[in-house]
Design a protein around this motif. Structure first.
Motif, PDB file in Angstrom:
ATOM      1  N   ALA A 505      86.486  26.801  13.930  1.00 54.12           N
ATOM      2  CA  ALA A 505      85.978  26.379  12.679  1.00 54.12           C
ATOM      3  C   ALA A 505      84.816  25.687  12.783  1.00 54.12           C
ATOM      4  O   ALA A 505      83.787  25.787  11.961  1.00 54.12           O
ATOM      5  CB  ALA A 505      87.088  25.873  11.877  1.00 54.12           C
ATOM      6  N   CYS A 506      84.778  24.680  13.611  1.00 55.15           N
ATOM      7  CA  CYS A 506      83.877  23.644  13.908  1.00 55.15           C
ATOM      8  C   CYS A 506      82.653  24.540  14.524  1.00 55.15           C
ATOM      9  O   CYS A 506      81.365  24.341  14.017  1.00 55.15           O
ATOM     10  CB  CYS A 506      84.007  22.579  14.925  1.00 55.15           C
ATOM     11  N   ALA A 507      82.735  25.416  15.404  1.00 61.01           N
ATOM     12  CA  ALA A 507      81.580  26.007  15.901  1.00 61.01           C
ATOM     13  C   ALA A 507      81.103  27.040  14.691  1.00 61.01           C
ATOM     14  O   ALA A 507      79.873  27.340  14.915  1.00 61.01           O
ATOM     15  CB  ALA A 507      81.995  26.964  17.064  1.00 61.01           C
ATOM     16  N   ASP A 508      81.859  27.784  14.036  1.00 57.31           N
ATOM     17  CA  ASP A 508      81.381  28.608  12.892  1.00 57.31           C
ATOM     18  C   ASP A 508      80.617  27.813  11.912  1.00 57.31           C
ATOM     19  O   ASP A 508      79.478  28.259  11.533  1.00 57.31           O
ATOM     20  CB  ASP A 508      82.767  29.181  12.118  1.00 57.31           C
ATOM     21  N   THR A 509      81.183  26.676  11.527  1.00 62.33           N
ATOM     22  CA  THR A 509      80.513  25.865  10.574  1.00 62.33           C
ATOM     23  C   THR A 509      78.949  25.234  10.972  1.00 62.33           C
ATOM     24  O   THR A 509      77.900  25.461  10.459  1.00 62.33           O
ATOM     25  CB  THR A 509      81.005  24.625  10.272  1.00 62.33           C
ATOM     26  N   LYS A 527      70.066  17.650  10.253  1.00 63.02           N
ATOM     27  CA  LYS A 527      70.936  17.933   8.876  1.00 63.02           C
ATOM     28  C   LYS A 527      72.224  18.299   9.172  1.00 63.02           C
ATOM     29  O   LYS A 527      73.261  18.270   8.506  1.00 63.02           O
ATOM     30  CB  LYS A 527      70.160  18.772   7.994  1.00 63.02           C
ATOM     31  N   ALA A 528      72.057  19.558  10.086  1.00 58.67           N
ATOM     32  CA  ALA A 528      73.325  20.135  10.565  1.00 58.67           C
ATOM     33  C   ALA A 528      74.599  19.253  10.938  1.00 58.67           C
ATOM     34  O   ALA A 528      75.492  19.285  10.441  1.00 58.67           O
ATOM     35  CB  ALA A 528      73.086  21.158  11.533  1.00 58.67           C
ATOM     36  N   MET A 529      74.244  18.267  12.022  1.00 62.82           N
ATOM     37  CA  MET A 529      75.040  17.425  12.346  1.00 62.82           C
ATOM     38  C   MET A 529      75.543  16.241  11.360  1.00 62.82           C
ATOM     39  O   MET A 529      76.588  15.902  11.238  1.00 62.82           O
ATOM     40  CB  MET A 529      74.470  16.670  13.780  1.00 62.82           C
ATOM     41  N   GLU A 530      74.555  15.980  10.536  1.00 61.58           N
ATOM     42  CA  GLU A 530      74.858  15.113   9.280  1.00 61.58           C
ATOM     43  C   GLU A 530      75.952  15.841   8.336  1.00 61.58           C
ATOM     44  O   GLU A 530      76.885  15.138   8.021  1.00 61.58           O
ATOM     45  CB  GLU A 530      73.664  14.652   8.607  1.00 61.58           C
ATOM     46  N   GLY A 556      71.114  17.961  26.606  1.00 59.22           N
ATOM     47  CA  GLY A 556      69.587  17.383  26.505  1.00 59.22           C
ATOM     48  C   GLY A 556      69.182  17.910  25.117  1.00 59.22           C
ATOM     49  O   GLY A 556      67.881  17.872  25.104  1.00 59.22           O
ATOM     50  N   VAL A 557      69.721  18.347  24.365  1.00 61.10           N
ATOM     51  CA  VAL A 557      69.275  18.948  23.046  1.00 61.10           C
ATOM     52  C   VAL A 557      68.863  17.590  22.218  1.00 61.10           C
ATOM     53  O   VAL A 557      69.458  16.811  21.907  1.00 61.10           O
ATOM     54  CB  VAL A 557      70.294  19.680  22.346  1.00 61.10           C
ATOM     55  N   ARG A 558      67.503  17.619  21.932  1.00 57.41           N
ATOM     56  CA  ARG A 558      66.948  16.573  21.230  1.00 57.41           C
ATOM     57  C   ARG A 558      67.206  16.829  19.491  1.00 57.41           C
ATOM     58  O   ARG A 558      66.634  17.924  19.123  1.00 57.41           O
ATOM     59  CB  ARG A 558      65.536  16.188  21.566  1.00 57.41           C
ATOM     60  N   LEU A 559      67.896  16.142  19.011  1.00 59.18           N
ATOM     61  CA  LEU A 559      68.043  16.358  17.575  1.00 59.18           C
ATOM     62  C   LEU A 559      66.723  16.437  16.547  1.00 59.18           C
ATOM     63  O   LEU A 559      66.908  16.786  15.622  1.00 59.18           O
ATOM     64  CB  LEU A 559      69.265  15.545  16.895  1.00 59.18           C
TER      65      LEU A 559
END
Length: 570
Positions: A505-509, A527-530, A556-559
């Motif tokens: 569910a989390c991955a889908d969202t 925005k997605a993580m917010e 190492g993903v820079r948001l």
């Protein structure tokens, strides 16, 4: 450990019981032999002492009695010749202290009395004559001895003997004999380290002997061996007796032997404390017990070594078998024994290698089959995604992101594989949704939304008959359940929602937020993580959201600055 104890106990029983039996029989038999040897030694000692005592008494007695058998008869000789014969006896036998001749009327004949001047005082001569008259009054038929008395000069005990001369009786003779030599002989006699020998008369009074028994004439009849002798002699005072055995109990117990001098009726007694007489017995018992202790110790050590040599390989077999049971094929047992256990180890190792070969072959078949399954699943997912250009690749991305979250949550390899399949198949139920609803570019009506919400149950029904996909059903059916319990189709809440479904569910969202849809454009990662943070605790499991954030940080993903959809490598 229980087998080790059982084998050790069995070995000890088999070895120790016979050892104890042999030891007990040896102790018992040897004890009897040593006790008998000690008693025989005491018996032989008393016999030798009796012979010596008889010799001390008989030699001077025979010399005195020999006066009665002179040629022609003693009383037919002249008075001077009689005196010469008497003087000759005193000169030849120093044991004879005094000699007196009495007439047939039991009166001393004038001039026929001689005594050792240096060894007897005049008063001692008078006492000698008094003892002689007492013997004559008893009515003599042969040689008779008086009670033993102590000499006045300290020369030792003295005994008086008297006998009639001639038949019919022509007169009597009496002589005093010193027992100093007999006293010296008994004093020098060694009966072990603490024993002693002594001589007692027929009344139980001491004549002479070693040990601290007292003076001549003291009553020693209470001593156990002598008391036993006196009791045996009751009614048969002149019977020659002999006995050997233990007397008394405890610390006062003695090993004693006694015998009787038939002529005088005296008792010669040998006494030795039991603890000293049977010291050889105790030494023997101690040595045998030490030997038994050593044998038992050796048996214990050997039994322990044997048991260990038998059980240690078994422990190795058990541990290796458990590894084999857990799937570690090819593991081997290393034993150096060239016996049945070594052969068993070789057989076990051969079996393990064969299982490893079979396992590798099976794994290859399984991986090939799994690859076919996965390709089929991906094909199904692609068939769904192909209906809508906006969702192409969505299922694959959800599976990849779900696996990364699962790794962060420390799930097993099996659970990660289920996540992969669950992510790919989570929307499989959309096959049963009409394309006009599935591909509609505008917002769905309430009725169309209700139809769309049926796809989790449809997907569950589709994969339900497939046993291989049984664990994945939770991901397909429950990936639209909400943490607060307002989701569908079963309105599960919180921890009651399966963990794998919460991760999907989390991955889908996450993928929905970061990819372009008909109703929205792809959001930046910030925005997605917010949005996911806002949904945490309401729609999504907070723990899973935190795990996704950790995955992004570790990769190492820079948001900041991202505008394109993100795919995470599995």
């Amino acid at each position: 450990m229980r087998l080790f104890k059982a084998i050790l106990l069995l070995m000890l029983v088999v070895s120790i019981i016979p050892t104890l039996m042999v030891g007990w029989l040896s102790v018992s038999h040897t004890r009897e032999l040593l006790i008998r040897d000690a008693q025989e030694l005491a018996q032989e000692r008393v016999k030798q002492l009796r012979l010596k005592a008889e010799s001390f008494l008989e030699d001077p007695t025979e010399m005195v009695v020999g006066l009665s058998s002179v040629p022609g008869g003693f009383f037919t000789l002249s008075r001077d010749t009689q005196k010469l014969h008497i003087a000759s006896v005193l000169n030849q036998r120093p044991e004879v202290l005094a000699l007196t001749v009495f007439g047939a009327d039991k009166q001393r004949l004038p001039g026929l009395q001689a005594f050792a001047v240096h060894d007897m005082a005049p008063s001692a001569v008078a006492e000698h004559e008094e003892r002689a008259r007492a013997l004559l009054d008893e009515g003599l038929t042969g040689v008779r001895y008086s009670d033993v008395v102590a000499s006045q000069g300290g020369g030792g005990p003295v005994v008086t003997l008297a006998f009639p001369v001639g038949d019919p009786v022509q007169g009597y003779m009496a002589a005093d004999l010193t027992l100093a030599g007999l006293r010296q002989m008994l004093a020098q006699e060694r009966v072990g380290s603490t024993g002693f020998a002594y001589l007692a008369d027929r009344h139980g009074r001491l004549i002479t002997g070693g040990g601290d028994l007292g003076a001549v004439g003291d009553d020693v009849s209470k001593r156990l061996p002598l008391a036993h002798l006196l009791k045996q002699r009751e009614g048969t005072p002149d019977t020659e007796l002999f006995h050997v055995g233990n007397f008394g109990e405890g610390r006062n117990a003695v090993v004693s032997a006694y015998s009787v001098l038939p002529e005088a009726g005296w008792a010669i007694v040998s006494e030795q404390p039991v603890e000293h007489a049977y010291r050889q017995v105790e030494t023997m018992e101690r040595r045998i017990l030490l030997g038994l202790g050593g044998a038992i110790l050796v048996a214990l050590v050997l039994a322990a070594i044997f048991s260990r040599n038998l059980t240690q390989p078994l422990k190795t077999f058990i541990a290796t078998s458990l590894e084999l049971a857990r799937g570690k094929f090819g593991v081997e047992v290393h034993l150096k024994q060239k016996n049945e256990l070594g052969e068993l180890a070789q057989t076990f190792n051969y079996m393990s290698k064969q299982l490893l070969a079979y396992d590798m072959e099976t794994r290859g078949l399984y991986e090939s089959l799994e690859k076919g399954y996965l390709e089929t699943i991906v094909a199904l997912a692609n068939s769904i995604d192909s209906k809508d250009a906006y969702t192409r690749g969505h299922s694959q991305r959800v599976g990849d992101v779900a696996v990364e979250i699962g790794k962060e949550l420390k799930l097993t390899e099996r659970e990660l594989r289920q996540l992969q399949y669950g992510g790919i198949l989570h929307d499989i139920g959309k096959i049963g949704i009409a394309e006009n609803i599935l591909c509609k570019q505008s917002r769905l009506t309430d009725q169309e939304m209700a139809t769309m919400r049926e796809h989790p149950a449809i997907g569950d029904a589709i994969i339900g008959p497939v046993t291989f996909l049984g664990p994945v059903r939770a991901c397909v059916r429950h990936h639209h359940e909400r943490w607060d319990g307002t989701g569908y189709p079963d309105k599960l809440k919180g921890e009651s929602i399966p963990l794998l479904a919460r991760i999907v569910a989390c991955a889908d969202t996450f993928d929905a937020c970061t990819s372009t849809r008909p109703y929205q454009k792809a959001m930046p990662l910030e925005k997605a993580m917010e949005i996911l943070d806002n949904l945490s605790g309401a729609q999504l499991d907070p723990k899973v959201v935190l795990a996704l954030r950790a995955v992004l940080a570790q990769r190492g993903v820079r948001l900041e600055g991202h505008r394109q959809p993100v795919k995470l490598a599995s």
